[in-house]
Design a protein around this motif. Sequence first.
Motif, mmCIF file in Angstrom:
data_model
loop_
_atom_site.group_PDB
_atom_site.id
_atom_site.type_symbol
_atom_site.label_atom_id
_atom_site.label_comp_id
_atom_site.label_asym_id
_atom_site.label_seq_id
_atom_site.Cartn_x
_atom_site.Cartn_y
_atom_site.Cartn_z
ATOM 1 N N VAL A 106 108.558 81.204 44.020
ATOM 2 C CA VAL A 106 109.195 79.859 43.388
ATOM 3 C C VAL A 106 110.537 79.648 43.846
ATOM 4 O O VAL A 106 110.951 78.728 44.245
ATOM 5 C CB VAL A 106 109.138 79.842 41.931
ATOM 6 N N VAL A 107 111.220 80.659 43.744
ATOM 7 C CA VAL A 107 112.718 80.500 44.187
ATOM 8 C C VAL A 107 112.878 80.302 45.536
ATOM 9 O O VAL A 107 113.656 79.311 46.282
ATOM 10 C CB VAL A 107 113.538 81.874 43.923
ATOM 11 N N PHE A 108 112.021 80.889 46.528
ATOM 12 C CA PHE A 108 111.980 80.505 47.761
ATOM 13 C C PHE A 108 111.394 79.183 48.205
ATOM 14 O O PHE A 108 112.229 78.384 49.069
ATOM 15 C CB PHE A 108 111.111 81.821 48.686
ATOM 16 N N PHE A 109 110.569 78.938 47.715
ATOM 17 C CA PHE A 109 110.200 77.408 47.792
ATOM 18 C C PHE A 109 111.167 76.309 47.529
ATOM 19 O O PHE A 109 111.541 75.578 48.647
ATOM 20 C CB PHE A 109 108.829 77.029 46.820
ATOM 21 N N PHE A 110 111.895 76.260 46.484
ATOM 22 C CA PHE A 110 112.933 75.352 46.191
ATOM 23 C C PHE A 110 114.146 75.432 46.975
ATOM 24 O O PHE A 110 114.729 74.729 47.199
ATOM 25 C CB PHE A 110 113.250 75.509 44.856
ATOM 26 N N THR A 111 114.649 76.800 47.032
ATOM 27 C CA THR A 111 115.744 76.778 47.895
ATOM 28 C C THR A 111 115.458 76.562 49.327
ATOM 29 O O THR A 111 116.514 76.063 49.891
ATOM 30 C CB THR A 111 116.053 78.457 47.868
ATOM 31 N N ALA A 112 114.468 76.820 49.967
ATOM 32 C CA ALA A 112 114.210 76.428 51.228
ATOM 33 C C ALA A 112 114.027 74.774 51.659
ATOM 34 O O ALA A 112 114.588 74.352 52.680
ATOM 35 C CB ALA A 112 112.901 77.009 51.878
ATOM 36 N N ILE A 113 113.591 74.380 50.534
ATOM 37 C CA ILE A 113 113.466 72.740 50.521
ATOM 38 C C ILE A 113 114.931 72.110 50.380
ATOM 39 O O ILE A 113 115.151 71.252 51.214
ATOM 40 C CB ILE A 113 112.518 72.274 49.266
ATOM 41 N N LEU A 114 115.548 72.846 49.295
ATOM 42 C CA LEU A 114 116.959 72.139 49.296
ATOM 43 C C LEU A 114 117.880 72.740 50.746
ATOM 44 O O LEU A 114 118.843 71.652 50.910
ATOM 45 C CB LEU A 114 117.499 73.015 48.017
ATOM 46 N N PHE A 115 117.554 73.654 51.327
ATOM 47 C CA PHE A 115 118.314 73.802 52.416
ATOM 48 C C PHE A 115 118.269 72.929 53.624
ATOM 49 O O PHE A 115 119.049 72.608 54.300
ATOM 50 C CB PHE A 115 118.132 75.330 53.013
ATOM 51 N N ILE A 116 117.006 72.960 53.684
ATOM 52 C CA ILE A 116 116.385 71.705 55.086
ATOM 53 C C ILE A 116 116.778 70.477 54.821
ATOM 54 O O ILE A 116 117.022 69.872 55.693
ATOM 55 C CB ILE A 116 115.034 71.902 55.382
ATOM 56 N N ASN A 117 117.000 70.106 53.556
ATOM 57 C CA ASN A 117 117.424 68.610 53.251
ATOM 58 C C ASN A 117 119.096 68.372 52.892
ATOM 59 O O ASN A 117 119.474 67.153 52.996
ATOM 60 C CB ASN A 117 116.551 68.154 52.158
ATOM 61 N N LEU A 118 119.757 69.261 52.683
ATOM 62 C CA LEU A 118 121.178 69.112 52.032
ATOM 63 C C LEU A 118 122.125 70.007 52.968
ATOM 64 O O LEU A 118 121.830 71.056 53.330
ATOM 65 C CB LEU A 118 121.220 69.575 50.625
ATOM 66 N N ASN A 119 123.119 69.485 53.164
ATOM 67 C CA ASN A 119 124.423 70.097 53.783
ATOM 68 C C ASN A 119 124.877 71.110 52.830
ATOM 69 O O ASN A 119 124.671 71.186 51.430
ATOM 70 C CB ASN A 119 125.427 69.186 54.437
ATOM 71 N N TRP A 120 125.906 71.954 53.299
ATOM 72 C CA TRP A 120 126.585 73.032 52.733
ATOM 73 C C TRP A 120 127.272 72.366 51.424
ATOM 74 O O TRP A 120 127.328 73.110 50.465
ATOM 75 C CB TRP A 120 127.264 74.079 53.435
#
Length: 361
Positions: free
Chosen positions: A119-133
């Motif tokens: 679950v953590v991987f899913f949401f973190t990966a989605i956030l990472f590819i869509n948002l800047n740092w």
Amino acid sequence: MRNRILSVDIFRGATILLMVLVNTPGTWSNVYAPLLHADWHGYTPTDLVFPFFLFIVGTSIAFSYKNRTVDAKAYRKIAIRAFKLVALGLFLGAFLIHYPFFKNFSDIRFPGVLQRIGVVFFFTAILFINLNWKKLIWVTGILLIGYWLLMTFVPVEGVASTLDRAPNNLANWIDVKVFGSHNYKADYDPEGLLSTIPAMASALLGVFTGLILTSDQEKKATILMGLGGSFLILGHLWDIVFPINKALWTSSFVLVTAGWANLILALIYYLTDVKKLEFGSIFRYAGANAIVIYFLSSFISKVMGQIKIGETSLHGWLFQNIFVHDFLALKTSSLLYGLSVVLFYSLIGYILYQRKIFIKV
């Protein structure tokens, strides 16, 4: 990039082998205190293990998805990997070696370590590819502060919420209401629903470390040391009003564990990348197939616990007949059993690595 990934692999491998060690003592009734979880508030070295792994999940996301490709294929790959992790976790929780081969539905635990990783991987990966740092920093802050406000200010059925292990603890109350009998304990689950929110922050803090390691910054080890020290100080200050607690995965716990993760990873990075020292190969081998080793260790441990030999299990028989001796304290015997298990899976990691077998879950 090769050496930077090497330092992450070493850290990941050390984390997974420590996870195997703390999960497989000879007997749970005789374990040295550092290899046990804190009773409730506070933390021990063992409490660092799982958040370290989520932290490295975030760091690996920064490596693997650095191109930030946003399309249907990327979402599908992320979703499939998350689904496989959750499915493996549910399988571990339900499997029996005898007919009917699975527990009764009411006895199956829904949350779990692999489920949380998925679950953590899913949401973190989605956030990472869509948002800047910069936006990711805001998200991380909102998760940590929002969880603190929820846990301390939202009443439970008209009663002020508590951070103790009690019915009016909001995280515990939600787990009981949502999962019922499918929790780790009757009154709470350490990998519960609400506490997955700050667990995502653990991975996001790992993302920032990954971004630093892949950047053109000089003195990366120094930056990570400063970041780790800052997180430790902030976490312990927050502990005053929001106690460090692994079962609840409190925001202070997130900061403290991320602090230690950065400090340790900075040391490994300094030794391997800056000083070019060759060390930690055994950890690198395990780190290259970390999820596989964790799954195998959990699965085989369950099987050994279910195979009966007389009045005990195969696990108990091996412990009593090989590791228990009059000249050894039982805690030492229990530790030696765990270390032998770690050695076994280290060997498996070595064989897989030498044969260039890298199983992506």
